[in-house]
Design a protein around this motif. Structure first.
Motif, PDB file in Angstrom:
ATOM      1  N   ASP A   1       0.841  -1.202   0.000  1.00  0.00           N
ATOM      2  CA  ASP A   1       0.000   0.000   0.000  1.00  0.00           C
ATOM      3  C   ASP A   1       0.874   1.250   0.000  1.00  0.00           C
ATOM      4  O   ASP A   1       0.620   2.198  -0.763  1.00  0.00           O
ATOM      5  CB  ASP A   1      -0.915  -0.014   1.230  1.00  0.00           C
ATOM      6  N   ALA A   2       1.909   1.239   0.851  1.00  0.00           N
ATOM      7  CA  ALA A   2       2.805   2.407   0.896  1.00  0.00           C
ATOM      8  C   ALA A   2       3.522   2.571  -0.443  1.00  0.00           C
ATOM      9  O   ALA A   2       3.655   3.701  -0.959  1.00  0.00           O
ATOM     10  CB  ALA A   2       3.813   2.244   2.030  1.00  0.00           C
ATOM     11  N   TYR A   3       3.978   1.474  -1.046  1.00  0.00           N
ATOM     12  CA  TYR A   3       4.663   1.554  -2.337  1.00  0.00           C
ATOM     13  C   TYR A   3       3.710   2.046  -3.425  1.00  0.00           C
ATOM     14  O   TYR A   3       4.092   2.869  -4.264  1.00  0.00           O
ATOM     15  CB  TYR A   3       5.247   0.174  -2.700  1.00  0.00           C
ATOM     16  N   SER A   4       2.479   1.538  -3.390  1.00  0.00           N
ATOM     17  CA  SER A   4       1.533   1.980  -4.432  1.00  0.00           C
ATOM     18  C   SER A   4       1.197   3.461  -4.269  1.00  0.00           C
ATOM     19  O   SER A   4       1.000   4.174  -5.261  1.00  0.00           O
ATOM     20  CB  SER A   4       0.259   1.127  -4.404  1.00  0.00           C
ATOM     21  N   LYS A   5       1.164   3.972  -3.063  1.00  0.00           N
ATOM     22  CA  LYS A   5       0.914   5.400  -2.851  1.00  0.00           C
ATOM     23  C   LYS A   5       2.086   6.231  -3.363  1.00  0.00           C
ATOM     24  O   LYS A   5       1.892   7.287  -3.974  1.00  0.00           O
ATOM     25  CB  LYS A   5       0.662   5.691  -1.363  1.00  0.00           C
ATOM     26  N   LYS A   6       3.312   5.754  -3.112  1.00  0.00           N
ATOM     27  CA  LYS A   6       4.474   6.454  -3.650  1.00  0.00           C
ATOM     28  C   LYS A   6       4.454   6.441  -5.175  1.00  0.00           C
ATOM     29  O   LYS A   6       4.733   7.443  -5.837  1.00  0.00           O
ATOM     30  CB  LYS A   6       5.776   5.802  -3.172  1.00  0.00           C
ATOM     31  N   LEU A   7       4.145   5.287  -5.729  1.00  0.00           N
ATOM     32  CA  LEU A   7       4.088   5.145  -7.182  1.00  0.00           C
ATOM     33  C   LEU A   7       3.018   6.054  -7.763  1.00  0.00           C
ATOM     34  O   LEU A   7       3.227   6.702  -8.805  1.00  0.00           O
ATOM     35  CB  LEU A   7       3.828   3.672  -7.541  1.00  0.00           C
ATOM     36  N   GLU A   8       1.869   6.120  -7.099  1.00  0.00           N
ATOM     37  CA  GLU A   8       0.783   6.986  -7.571  1.00  0.00           C
ATOM     38  C   GLU A   8       1.209   8.444  -7.505  1.00  0.00           C
ATOM     39  O   GLU A   8       0.935   9.228  -8.437  1.00  0.00           O
ATOM     40  CB  GLU A   8      -0.463   6.761  -6.704  1.00  0.00           C
ATOM     41  N   ALA A   9       1.913   8.783  -6.432  1.00  0.00           N
ATOM     42  CA  ALA A   9       2.380  10.165  -6.302  1.00  0.00           C
ATOM     43  C   ALA A   9       3.387  10.489  -7.403  1.00  0.00           C
ATOM     44  O   ALA A   9       3.345  11.579  -8.004  1.00  0.00           O
ATOM     45  CB  ALA A   9       3.011  10.378  -4.934  1.00  0.00           C
ATOM     46  N   LYS A  10       4.278   9.588  -7.765  1.00  0.00           N
ATOM     47  CA  LYS A  10       5.240   9.803  -8.845  1.00  0.00           C
ATOM     48  C   LYS A  10       4.526   9.922 -10.182  1.00  0.00           C
ATOM     49  O   LYS A  10       4.873  10.751 -11.019  1.00  0.00           O
ATOM     50  CB  LYS A  10       6.256   8.652  -8.910  1.00  0.00           C
TER      51      LYS A  10
END
Length: 141
Positions: A125-134
Motif C-alpha cells: 500500500d505504501a509503495y503503491s501510494k508512492k508510485l501513484e504520487a510519482k
C-alpha cells in the motif's frame, strides 16, 4: 487422778487445775455391729453406683469415638472418590489438549503468516501510494 481430770467436775466437788500441756480425750467407742454392717453396705452401694457411672461414661466416650471414626472414614472415602474423579477428569483434559496441540500449532502458524501478509499488504500500500504520487507528478509535467 486421771479419771478426775477427764470427766466434768461434779457439783459438790472442787474443780481440779489442769496443766495446759495435758490434753484430755474421750475413749473412742466402736459403733455397734449393726451400724458397721449398715455403713459398709451403704459404702459399697455408693461405690458401686460411682464405678457404674464411671464405666458408663467411659463406655459412652468410646461409643462416641467409634461413631466419629466411622464418620471420618466415610468422609475420607468420599474425598477419595472425589480425588479419583478429579484425577480422571484431569487425564481426560490432558489427553484432549494433546489431541488439540497440532491444531493449535497450525493456528499459531496461520496467525504468523497472516501477520506477515498484513505487513506485506501495508508495504504494498505504501509503495503503491508512492508510485501513484510519482505518476501524478510525471503527469503534471
Amino acid at each position: 487422778m486421771a479419771a478426775a481430770a477427764e470427766g466434768p467436775p461434779e457439783a459438790g466437788a472442787q474443780p481440779t487445775k489442769q496443766d495446759p500441756a495435758i490434753e484430755t480425750a474421750e475413749e473412742a467407742k466402736e459403733p455397734a455391729e449393726a451400724d458397721i454392717n449398715e455403713l459398709c453396705k451403704d459404702m459399697f452401694s455408693k461405690m458401686a453406683t460411682y464405678l457404674t457411672g464411671e464405666l458408663t461414661a467411659t463406655s459412652e466416650d468410646y461409643k462416641l469415638l467409634e461413631n466419629m471414626n466411622k464418620l471420618t472414614s466415610l468422609k475420607y472415602l468420599e474425598m477419595k472418590d472425589i480425588a479419583i474423579n478429579i484425577s480422571r477428569n484431569l487425564k481426560d483434559l490432558n489427553q484432549k489438549y494433546a489431541d488439540l496441540q497440532p491444531y493449535l500449532e497450525q493456528i499459531n502458524l496461520i496467525e504468523e503468516q497472516v501477520a506477515a501478509l498484513e505487513q506485506a499488504a501495508y508495504k504494498l500500500d505504501a509503495y503503491s501510494k508512492k508510485l501513484e504520487a510519482k505518476y501524478k507528478k510525471l503527469e503534471k509535467r
